[in-house]
Scaffold this active site. Structure first.
Site, PDB file in Angstrom:
ATOM      1  N   HIS A 122       0.808  -1.216   0.000  1.00 19.10           N
ATOM      2  CA  HIS A 122       0.000   0.000   0.000  1.00 19.10           C
ATOM      3  C   HIS A 122       0.845   1.272   0.000  1.00 19.10           C
ATOM      4  O   HIS A 122       0.312   2.352  -0.213  1.00 19.10           O
ATOM      5  CB  HIS A 122      -0.982  -0.005   1.171  1.00 19.10           C
ATOM      6  N   HIS A 187       3.322  10.100  12.315  1.00 15.24           N
ATOM      7  CA  HIS A 187       2.635   8.987  12.947  1.00 15.24           C
ATOM      8  C   HIS A 187       3.650   8.015  13.534  1.00 15.24           C
ATOM      9  O   HIS A 187       4.797   7.960  13.101  1.00 15.24           O
ATOM     10  CB  HIS A 187       1.658   8.266  12.024  1.00 15.24           C
TER      11      HIS A 187
END
Length: 316
Positions: A122, A187
């Site tokens: 991804h 993140h």
């Protein structure tokens, strides 16, 4: 001759696919998704013949048995299809990809790994899903190692990007080229430094990264549980500062970060900003237009979108 017509930086999160209904920050999520769709229209309007797709490794195509810093896809390309992202063969501009490899390697500009049968995850396919939907445009995928230290330095990423930019412009056939960087912003993933895992979950992750080449799906349920249990660690202040650098044409300042400095400031997931830096370098650091920034805790990530358009350079 090839012409670079657009640059895009966009965050990715497979939780968009798997946990959309559970997302409580729905307005933020919808604004980010809408920015992806608007960017897709910008890409379509640029009429690309090929897309240079810069993304990261998430241990579904690359494993700890072999982790090159940079790998260029020059032949077949297959997407792993995890978490609702595209699966199977992806269209590649083989002529352009092989030209880039030859120019960069044989020209002595950079020692770059390449693959004639590349598997992506991804880190690239999220962009294919949202930014290239329905466009039927071939890609040239480049996978950057951002999760298996030691990592390539930001400065080294910039050097490769400058070499790739020159190689794109030297391609003798007509091509309109869009450059997409997928990943970031701030993140923290519950992923260990594979060299020094601590505890049962981290031991499991490292074992999956060692053994998953032929059976990665066998590890995915628990791996997903570990990720979903993580607490968000988003830094909007950092993210906005980075986006400000892009908007003012100063993204080259990213090259001054060290790996440890960036992780301390914005988490291990922010190491994906290497792809944004590379895209901006290929675009010669023209100012960007920010299309979105949203901090979405359910996705663990500060989600941003920026476009660098040579035809409409923003003034600041």
């Amino acid at each position: 001759m090839a012409k670079i017509v657009l640059g895009v930086g966009a965050s990715h999160s497979t939780l968009m696919n798997t946990h959309w209904e559970e997302t409580t920050h729905k307005a933020e999520a919808e604004r980010f998704r809408d920015a992806l769709y608007a960017t897709r229209e910008r890409i379509a309007a640029a009429r690309p013949d090929a897309v240079i797709l810069l993304g990261s490794n998430h241990f579904r195509g690359f494993w700890l048995d072999l982790i090159p810093p940079f790998t260029l896809g020059v032949g077949e390309c297959n997407a792993s299809g995890e978490s609702g992202t595209p699966a199977g063969p992806q269209q590649v501009d083989v002529a352009l990809a092989q030209h880039l490899a030859a120019e960069v390697i044989e020209g002595g500009r950079f020692d770059l790994a390449f693959s004639a049968r590349l598997q992506i995850d991804h880190g690239q396919s999220h962009a294919i899903q949202y930014l290239l939907a329905g466009l039927d445009v071939p890609i040239v995928p480049l996978v950057v190692n951002v999760f298996a230290p030691p990592l390539p330095t930001f400065k080294r990423c910039e050097e490769l990007a400058l070499a790739l930019g020159a190689a794109i412009e030297s391609f003798p056939e007509d091509r309109r080229v869009v450059v997409i960087a997928s990943g970031g912003l701030s993140h923290q993933l519950p992923w260990p430094d594979w060299r020094d895992p601590h505890g049962e979950d981290e031991d499991f992750m490292v074992q999956a990264w060692l053994d998953g080449r032929e059976n990665w799906a066998d590890y995915d349920v628990r791996r997903r549980q570990i990720i979903r249990a993580a607490e968000a660690a988003i830094s909007p202040e950092f993210d906005n500062r980075i986006l400000d650098l892009f908007e003012t044409g100063k993204a080259a300042e990213l090259a001054e970060y060290t790996t440890s400095e960036l992780e301390e400031a914005a988490g291990n997931g922010a190491q994906e900003l290497r792809t944004w830096l590379m895209m901006a370098a290929i675009m010669k650091y023209i100012p960007a237009q920010r299309l979105a920034y949203e901090a979405i805790p359910e996705w663990l990530t500060g989600m941003g979108v920026a476009v660098l358009d040579p035809a409409t350079r923003p003034t600041h």
